[in-house]
Motif scaffolding. Sequence first.
Motif, PDB file in Angstrom:
ATOM      1  N   LYS A 192       0.830  -1.045  -0.026  1.00 35.22           N
ATOM      2  CA  LYS A 192       0.026  -0.104   0.040  1.00 35.22           C
ATOM      3  C   LYS A 192       0.766   1.438  -0.068  1.00 35.22           C
ATOM      4  O   LYS A 192       1.503   1.282   0.985  1.00 35.22           O
ATOM      5  CB  LYS A 192      -0.780   0.104   1.035  1.00 35.22           C
ATOM      6  CG  LYS A 192      -1.707  -1.399   1.161  1.00 35.22           C
ATOM      7  CD  LYS A 192      -3.132  -1.072   1.979  1.00 35.22           C
ATOM      8  CE  LYS A 192      -3.648  -2.414   1.888  1.00 35.22           C
ATOM      9  NZ  LYS A 192      -5.228  -2.245   2.517  1.00 35.22           N
TER      10      LYS A 192
ATOM     11  N   LYS B 102     -19.184  10.059  12.572  1.00 32.43           N
ATOM     12  CA  LYS B 102     -18.550  11.421  12.483  1.00 32.43           C
ATOM     13  C   LYS B 102     -19.335  12.328  11.699  1.00 32.43           C
ATOM     14  O   LYS B 102     -19.948  11.716  10.904  1.00 32.43           O
ATOM     15  CB  LYS B 102     -17.184  11.654  12.173  1.00 32.43           C
ATOM     16  CG  LYS B 102     -16.044  10.647  12.771  1.00 32.43           C
ATOM     17  CD  LYS B 102     -14.792  10.829  12.450  1.00 32.43           C
ATOM     18  CE  LYS B 102     -13.702  10.173  13.381  1.00 32.43           C
ATOM     19  NZ  LYS B 102     -12.329  10.134  13.063  1.00 32.43           N
ATOM     20  N   TYR B 143     -21.360  10.129   9.111  1.00 32.14           N
ATOM     21  CA  TYR B 143     -20.836   8.775   8.365  1.00 32.14           C
ATOM     22  C   TYR B 143     -19.992   7.876   9.493  1.00 32.14           C
ATOM     23  O   TYR B 143     -19.324   8.541  10.405  1.00 32.14           O
ATOM     24  CB  TYR B 143     -20.076   9.193   7.273  1.00 32.14           C
ATOM     25  CG  TYR B 143     -18.750   9.956   7.609  1.00 32.14           C
ATOM     26  CD1 TYR B 143     -18.644  11.269   7.816  1.00 32.14           C
ATOM     27  CD2 TYR B 143     -17.527   9.065   7.787  1.00 32.14           C
ATOM     28  CE1 TYR B 143     -17.576  11.856   8.255  1.00 32.14           C
ATOM     29  CE2 TYR B 143     -16.388   9.685   8.079  1.00 32.14           C
ATOM     30  CZ  TYR B 143     -16.313  11.193   8.255  1.00 32.14           C
ATOM     31  OH  TYR B 143     -15.062  11.694   8.918  1.00 32.14           O
ATOM     32  N   SER B 145     -16.720   6.046  10.455  1.00 32.71           N
ATOM     33  CA  SER B 145     -15.299   5.876  10.000  1.00 32.71           C
ATOM     34  C   SER B 145     -15.106   4.513  10.561  1.00 32.71           C
ATOM     35  O   SER B 145     -14.877   4.161  11.721  1.00 32.71           O
ATOM     36  CB  SER B 145     -14.451   6.904  10.736  1.00 32.71           C
ATOM     37  OG  SER B 145     -13.269   6.619  10.833  1.00 32.71           O
ATOM     38  N   GLU B 148     -10.507  -0.601   7.800  1.00 36.29           N
ATOM     39  CA  GLU B 148     -10.652  -1.093   6.403  1.00 36.29           C
ATOM     40  C   GLU B 148     -11.341  -2.513   6.213  1.00 36.29           C
ATOM     41  O   GLU B 148     -11.925  -2.833   5.182  1.00 36.29           O
ATOM     42  CB  GLU B 148      -9.183  -1.024   5.607  1.00 36.29           C
ATOM     43  CG  GLU B 148      -9.398  -0.439   4.441  1.00 36.29           C
ATOM     44  CD  GLU B 148      -7.625  -0.226   4.200  1.00 36.29           C
ATOM     45  OE1 GLU B 148      -7.016   0.446   4.733  1.00 36.29           O
ATOM     46  OE2 GLU B 148      -7.113  -0.828   3.164  1.00 36.29           O
TER      47      GLU B 148
END
Lengths: 486, 195
Positions: A192, B102, B143, B145, B148
């Motif tokens: 990455k 957030k 939204y 957070s 990943e």
Amino acid sequence: MLILPAIDIINGGCVRLTKGNYSEVSKYSLKPIDAAKKFINEGATFLHIVDLDGAKIGRPVNYKQIFEIAKDLKIDVQVGGGIRKYTDAKFLLENGVRRVVLGTSFVEKPALISRLTKEFGNDRIAISLDLKNGKLMTKGWNKNNLINIPDIIDLLKKLQIVYVIITDVEKDGMLEGPNLKNINIFVKSGFKVIVAGGVTSKNDIDNAEKAFAYGCIIGKALYEGKIELRQCFKNNLAKRIIPCMDIDNWRVVKGINFQNLKDAGDPVALAKFYSEMGADELIFLDITATIEKRKTFCSLVSKIAENINIPFTVGGGIRSLEDVSRLLNSGADKVAICSYALTNPEFVKEVATKFGAQCVVISIDAKKTEKGWEVYINGGRINTKIDVVEFAKEMQKLGAGEILLNSLDSDGTKKGYDVELLKAVSSAVNLPIIASSGAGSEEDFLKAFRDGGADAALAASLFHSKKLLITDLKKYLLKNNVTIRI
Amino acid sequence: MIQIIDYGAGNLKSVACALEKLGQDYQTIKYPEEIADSAKIIFPGVGAAGNAMRKLTESGFAAKIPQLRNPFLGICLGMQLLSGFSEESETTCLGIINGQTKRFPESVKIPQIGWNRVKIKKDCDLFQGLPDDSYFYFVNSYYVSAPEKFVLGETSYGLDFVSACKKMNFYGVQFHPEKSGDIGLKLLNNFCKLC
């Protein structure tokens, strides 16, 4: 791609770079936390912090400033600068820092890297690589023994590193943009890649994204005003096209001229038709809004909700929480509050508190006077002498979610929306604005979006009369670079 | 069987209408005891996080939801409540997806209202057969957070935010599939087909 604004800290202050003078780092008036706040307001979700004092002496020193940002602002940060010991990295990682950035120490201390990745996970560690002519520059290490890229990659893989920050400016100091070739090699090897250095324009950012970089650090260019942070973040929200239907006792009235519909005046049939044509939303206004007809209107709303699955707003004579509740429960997504918001501003607040700001649309009838634009009521018969812009601001404070802006001057003219009015309101409030009144051509929509700053545009008879088809309008807008859902 | 959780935050009519169109067998439930083992759960929501969490706690759903192993879909506020904490009235949420809810930055208009694209970040059943970058209807000021590894889809609105996420049996979508035309119906249908 992740955009990481950089904050460089010296002596507890933020390196303030006056325009065009990067070397002038003598003024530390901007606090790092204030810089961070500014970046967050502009859309940043991840910050790159460099402890420059730390880098100089080989251990982090500006902890207070770093933790202030990471903990108090609750934003993800990666921190670099002088992290060479396990204890230093651990201290940062255990106090709100998302990722630590280690430099060339990885070639000197592979055991340190291994220990950190094992203990904290390899998403918490990034290795910063300074490349030049395809080789790794190692400061303070054996300068004559530069390492080739394939060897670096082998080494990083062995250490299970995933995140790398690559600074690679082909022509050193020329700021000619990052070297995409080397970025590509790392991307293809499964890393990455966060691009740093040489990012001086929006174009560089776009190129990094095209090269499948994971992130991009922007420092100098941001401070020098070459890149505006908010423009680095994409906004794909489409502009909305909204047909509006005036309802009188279960019939759409005014300007209906549909031949291919069995019953052109049937709101349900028309709603379905518009929905299939690509309308983004619909508005139904109960123009009689008498108490006895209210019940009929609610059943109509219910019927519409059962037949379409795009959002719709209803309005006309809404004066109580019970009105709102009944319409929302019938399936409407939003309610438009008109003149009642003027006489009872507290009502707006009550609706927003109870049902959420997202369902409160404030409909304003504006007319130009010598004082600017003033709010009119009773179908334009009464001037309230209230300034439109001030009123819109007040409504935002009370919890409105959207402004539906009608212009009494352009209504019915078919000569276009009142772009000046739109501009005045859209620049004063931070709410979505629906342009209304005056649409006569596809170009009028373009002007409302491009020049007026409108987020949505409404039309009634123009669509009902079939003079303009939504499908054609959307194609036209798309061709003119307006973000539109097709 | 689909069960829609009714905890008094927002209307359920749109979700019900969409399921009706899909020919799905559904019911709304008001108490956690009503949850059937074999059911798929839809957790909608509009309005404020604080109020919603209060109602979920009172009704007992707040304690029950994290233990569920049923396929579970949080929509809009329903997705945000899956996070650990919301900035909206500083609310502690269900904590299923470790992440925070957030507020959008000041650089964009708040709320976000309208159709926005969802970039698919990970293949999954929910987006099966849906084109990448499809438009969905959003209405949100906040939204999630999220880390990943839980991200299924991302959307750009002044920043790139998580518009779809998944952790185990818990799915969250920030947009309203029930209001997103045919593409939204397809997504809901995909959820209904999960086993």
